[in-house]
Design a protein around this motif. Structure first.
Motif, PDB file in Angstrom:
ATOM      1  N   LEU A   1      -4.272  13.131   2.828  1.00 38.89           N
ATOM      2  CA  LEU A   1      -5.036  12.116   2.105  1.00 38.89           C
ATOM      3  C   LEU A   1      -6.087  11.489   3.026  1.00 38.89           C
ATOM      4  CD1 LEU A   1      -5.232  10.543  -0.602  1.00 38.89           C
ATOM      5  CD2 LEU A   1      -3.655   8.882   0.406  1.00 38.89           C
ATOM      6  N   PRO A   2      -7.362  11.494   2.627  1.00 36.79           N
ATOM      7  CA  PRO A   2      -8.410  10.909   3.473  1.00 36.79           C
ATOM      8  C   PRO A   2      -8.206   9.411   3.681  1.00 36.79           C
ATOM      9  CG  PRO A   2      -9.366  12.316   1.776  1.00 36.79           C
ATOM     10  CD  PRO A   2      -7.927  12.143   1.426  1.00 36.79           C
ATOM     11  N   ILE A   3      -8.511   8.955   4.898  1.00 39.19           N
ATOM     12  CA  ILE A   3      -8.340   7.551   5.259  1.00 39.19           C
ATOM     13  C   ILE A   3      -9.607   7.050   5.938  1.00 39.19           C
ATOM     14  CG2 ILE A   3      -7.002   5.883   6.606  1.00 39.19           C
ATOM     15  CD1 ILE A   3      -4.718   7.995   6.628  1.00 39.19           C
ATOM     16  N   ILE A   4     -10.135   5.928   5.448  1.00 36.02           N
ATOM     17  CA  ILE A   4     -11.236   5.235   6.125  1.00 36.02           C
ATOM     18  C   ILE A   4     -10.732   3.856   6.507  1.00 36.02           C
ATOM     19  CG2 ILE A   4     -13.567   4.307   5.937  1.00 36.02           C
ATOM     20  CD1 ILE A   4     -14.225   6.453   3.928  1.00 36.02           C
ATOM     21  N   MET A   5     -10.824   3.531   7.778  1.00 31.38           N
ATOM     22  CA  MET A   5     -10.380   2.229   8.254  1.00 31.38           C
ATOM     23  C   MET A   5     -11.458   1.176   8.048  1.00 31.38           C
ATOM     24  SD  MET A   5      -8.528   3.017  11.874  1.00 31.38           S
ATOM     25  CE  MET A   5     -10.079   3.547  12.601  1.00 31.38           C
ATOM     26  N   LEU A   6     -11.009  -0.040   7.769  1.00 30.45           N
ATOM     27  CA  LEU A   6     -11.880  -1.198   7.733  1.00 30.45           C
ATOM     28  C   LEU A   6     -11.516  -2.074   8.927  1.00 30.45           C
ATOM     29  CD1 LEU A   6     -11.589  -2.109   3.934  1.00 30.45           C
ATOM     30  CD2 LEU A   6     -13.509  -0.964   5.056  1.00 30.45           C
ATOM     31  N   THR A   7     -12.501  -2.434   9.725  1.00 28.47           N
ATOM     32  CA  THR A   7     -12.226  -3.238  10.908  1.00 28.47           C
ATOM     33  C   THR A   7     -13.299  -4.297  11.089  1.00 28.47           C
ATOM     34  OG1 THR A   7     -11.955  -3.180  13.326  1.00 28.47           O
ATOM     35  CG2 THR A   7     -13.420  -1.549  12.363  1.00 28.47           C
TER      36      THR A   7
ATOM     37  N   VAL B   1      -7.910   6.408   0.847  1.00 30.07           N
ATOM     38  CA  VAL B   1      -7.399   5.083   1.192  1.00 30.07           C
ATOM     39  C   VAL B   1      -8.424   4.356   2.052  1.00 30.07           C
ATOM     40  CG1 VAL B   1      -5.598   3.790   2.405  1.00 30.07           C
ATOM     41  CG2 VAL B   1      -4.997   5.840   1.106  1.00 30.07           C
ATOM     42  N   LEU B   2      -8.772   3.141   1.639  1.00 33.46           N
ATOM     43  CA  LEU B   2      -9.551   2.209   2.471  1.00 33.46           C
ATOM     44  C   LEU B   2      -8.549   1.261   3.090  1.00 33.46           C
ATOM     45  CD1 LEU B   2     -12.709   1.188   0.395  1.00 33.46           C
ATOM     46  CD2 LEU B   2     -12.663   2.453   2.544  1.00 33.46           C
ATOM     47  N   LEU B   3      -8.451   1.258   4.394  1.00 37.02           N
ATOM     48  CA  LEU B   3      -7.327   0.612   5.073  1.00 37.02           C
ATOM     49  C   LEU B   3      -7.783  -0.371   6.139  1.00 37.02           C
ATOM     50  CD1 LEU B   3      -4.255   0.498   5.767  1.00 37.02           C
ATOM     51  CD2 LEU B   3      -4.636   2.505   7.221  1.00 37.02           C
ATOM     52  N   ASP B   4      -7.424  -1.646   5.957  1.00 40.91           N
ATOM     53  CA  ASP B   4      -7.675  -2.648   6.983  1.00 40.91           C
ATOM     54  C   ASP B   4      -6.697  -2.440   8.131  1.00 40.91           C
ATOM     55  OD1 ASP B   4      -8.571  -4.946   8.310  1.00 40.91           O
ATOM     56  OD2 ASP B   4      -7.134  -6.218   7.270  1.00 40.91           O
ATOM     57  N   LEU B   5      -7.173  -2.590   9.354  1.00 43.37           N
ATOM     58  CA  LEU B   5      -6.292  -2.412  10.509  1.00 43.37           C
ATOM     59  C   LEU B   5      -5.375  -3.604  10.733  1.00 43.37           C
ATOM     60  CD1 LEU B   5      -8.520  -0.774  13.270  1.00 43.37           C
ATOM     61  CD2 LEU B   5      -6.692   0.276  11.954  1.00 43.37           C
ATOM     62  N   MET B   6      -5.922  -4.816  10.557  1.00 41.25           N
ATOM     63  CA  MET B   6      -5.186  -6.037  10.892  1.00 41.25           C
ATOM     64  C   MET B   6      -4.438  -6.548   9.678  1.00 41.25           C
ATOM     65  SD  MET B   6      -5.990  -6.079  14.029  1.00 41.25           S
ATOM     66  CE  MET B   6      -5.322  -7.646  14.559  1.00 41.25           C
ATOM     67  N   LEU B   7      -3.287  -5.935   9.393  1.00 45.24           N
ATOM     68  CA  LEU B   7      -2.470  -6.317   8.241  1.00 45.24           C
ATOM     69  C   LEU B   7      -1.209  -7.032   8.714  1.00 45.24           C
ATOM     70  CD1 LEU B   7      -2.614  -2.995   6.182  1.00 45.24           C
ATOM     71  CD2 LEU B   7      -3.755  -5.141   5.594  1.00 45.24           C
ATOM     72  N   PRO B   8      -0.708  -7.962   7.920  1.00 44.43           N
ATOM     73  CA  PRO B   8       0.582  -8.578   8.252  1.00 44.43           C
ATOM     74  C   PRO B   8       1.714  -7.591   7.999  1.00 44.43           C
ATOM     75  CG  PRO B   8      -0.166  -9.318   6.098  1.00 44.43           C
ATOM     76  CD  PRO B   8      -1.290  -8.492   6.674  1.00 44.43           C
ATOM     77  N   GLY B   9       2.835  -7.786   8.685  1.00 47.23           N
ATOM     78  CA  GLY B   9       3.965  -6.885   8.471  1.00 47.23           C
ATOM     79  C   GLY B   9       3.672  -5.511   9.023  1.00 47.23           C
ATOM     80  N   VAL B  10       3.752  -4.497   8.175  1.00 48.42           N
ATOM     81  CA  VAL B  10       3.408  -3.131   8.578  1.00 48.42           C
ATOM     82  C   VAL B  10       1.894  -3.070   8.748  1.00 48.42           C
ATOM     83  CG1 VAL B  10       3.473  -0.691   7.947  1.00 48.42           C
ATOM     84  CG2 VAL B  10       5.371  -2.186   7.310  1.00 48.42           C
ATOM     85  N   ASN B  11       1.433  -2.931   9.998  1.00 48.12           N
ATOM     86  CA  ASN B  11      -0.013  -3.006  10.234  1.00 48.12           C
ATOM     87  C   ASN B  11      -0.728  -1.717   9.822  1.00 48.12           C
ATOM     88  OD1 ASN B  11       0.132  -1.108  12.382  1.00 48.12           O
ATOM     89  ND2 ASN B  11       0.564  -2.734  13.852  1.00 48.12           N
TER      90      ASN B  11
ATOM     91  N   GLY C   1       0.813  -1.207   0.000  1.00 46.73           N
ATOM     92  CA  GLY C   1       0.000   0.000   0.000  1.00 46.73           C
ATOM     93  C   GLY C   1       0.845   1.253   0.000  1.00 46.73           C
ATOM     94  N   LEU C   2       1.864   1.296   0.854  1.00 44.47           N
ATOM     95  CA  LEU C   2       2.737   2.466   0.912  1.00 44.47           C
ATOM     96  C   LEU C   2       3.491   2.656  -0.405  1.00 44.47           C
ATOM     97  CD1 LEU C   2       4.131   1.973   4.534  1.00 44.47           C
ATOM     98  CD2 LEU C   2       2.567   3.774   3.769  1.00 44.47           C
TER      99      LEU C   2
END
Length: 227
Positions: A73-79, A49-59, A37-38
């Motif tokens: 940049l706007p960010i919406i978390m997915l949890t 950015v639609l961003l899952d919280l529970m990611l492997p590696g860089v969370n 993602g980065l």
């Protein structure tokens, strides 16, 4: 349509969200890790950015911090769990909103539109540029400066500041702010408001613990001033 970067490690969720958004006309880049993602940010140049919280590696929390440190940049978390402690950590890291999985595509798109929608600040009669001590609000240019320095505010932080400052000394409850700033018409999560207030105070206040601009009235809500 907004360009969306989806960072989600669950293949079924990633494919479902990507397909749903593409069907509605969005251009979507979908990746499975924080590192991907980065790396995709400067190449894809998303609007959100639609961003899952529970990611492997860089969370997801670390990704959120890095994205927010780099800009607005706007960010919406997915949890997966709306009451999870990680939600609070993610909001403190700079996310503008969060969505509990699984969520229908129309819900996700509505949140995307709410975060990206240009600010329609109340009080059309107010001047375009306002000065509040060292704080200068440019409602036309959607910029905020303090002591001549431009502040990098997340979309939710900017919307909250412009909404509160449009009615100085008026007290707004958390639910009112959720409805007007986040456009959550239901009984939403007050953590969105409280986390955003804390982040905003850290950026605009000389002493965040003794706020001059964004004041708390316990049991009632928040207000702007008096200065």
């Amino acid at each position: 349509m907004p360009r969306v970067l989806l960072i989600e490690d669950d293949p079924s969720v990633r494919e479902g969200v990507e397909l749903g958004l593409r069907r509605r006309g969005h251009e979507v880049a979908a990746v499975a890790s924080g590192e991907e993602g980065l790396a995709a940010l400067p190449l894809f140049r998303p609007d959100l950015v639609l961003l899952d919280l529970m990611l492997p590696g860089v969370n997801g929390v670390e990704v959120c911090r890095r994205v927010r440190d780099a800009g607005q940049l706007p960010i919406i978390m997915l949890t997966a769990r709306g009451d999870d402690f990680d939600v609070v950590i993610g909001l403190e890291a700079g996310a503008d909103d969060y969505i509990v999985k699984p969520a229908r595509t129309e819900v996700i798109e509505a949140r995307i539109r709410a975060v990206l929608r240009r600010i329609d600040a109340p009080g059309a009669e107010r001047p375009v540029v306002e000065r509040h001590g060292e704080l200068v609000l440019d409602r036309g240019g959607l910029t905020v400066t303090k002591a001549g320095r431009t502040l990098a505010l997340a979309p939710s932080e900017l919307k909250l500041l412009l909404h509160l400052s449009a009615a100085p000394e008026q007290v707004f409850s958390r639910q009112q702010l959720l409805e007007h700033v986040w456009e959550h018409s239901y009984h939403g999560d007050a953590r969105l408001v409280d986390a955003c207030v804390r982040r905003l105070r850290n950026k605009i206040e000389d002493q965040p613990g003794v706020p001059r601009y964004i004041q708390t009235l316990r049991g009632f809500g928040y207000r702007f001033g008096p200065l």
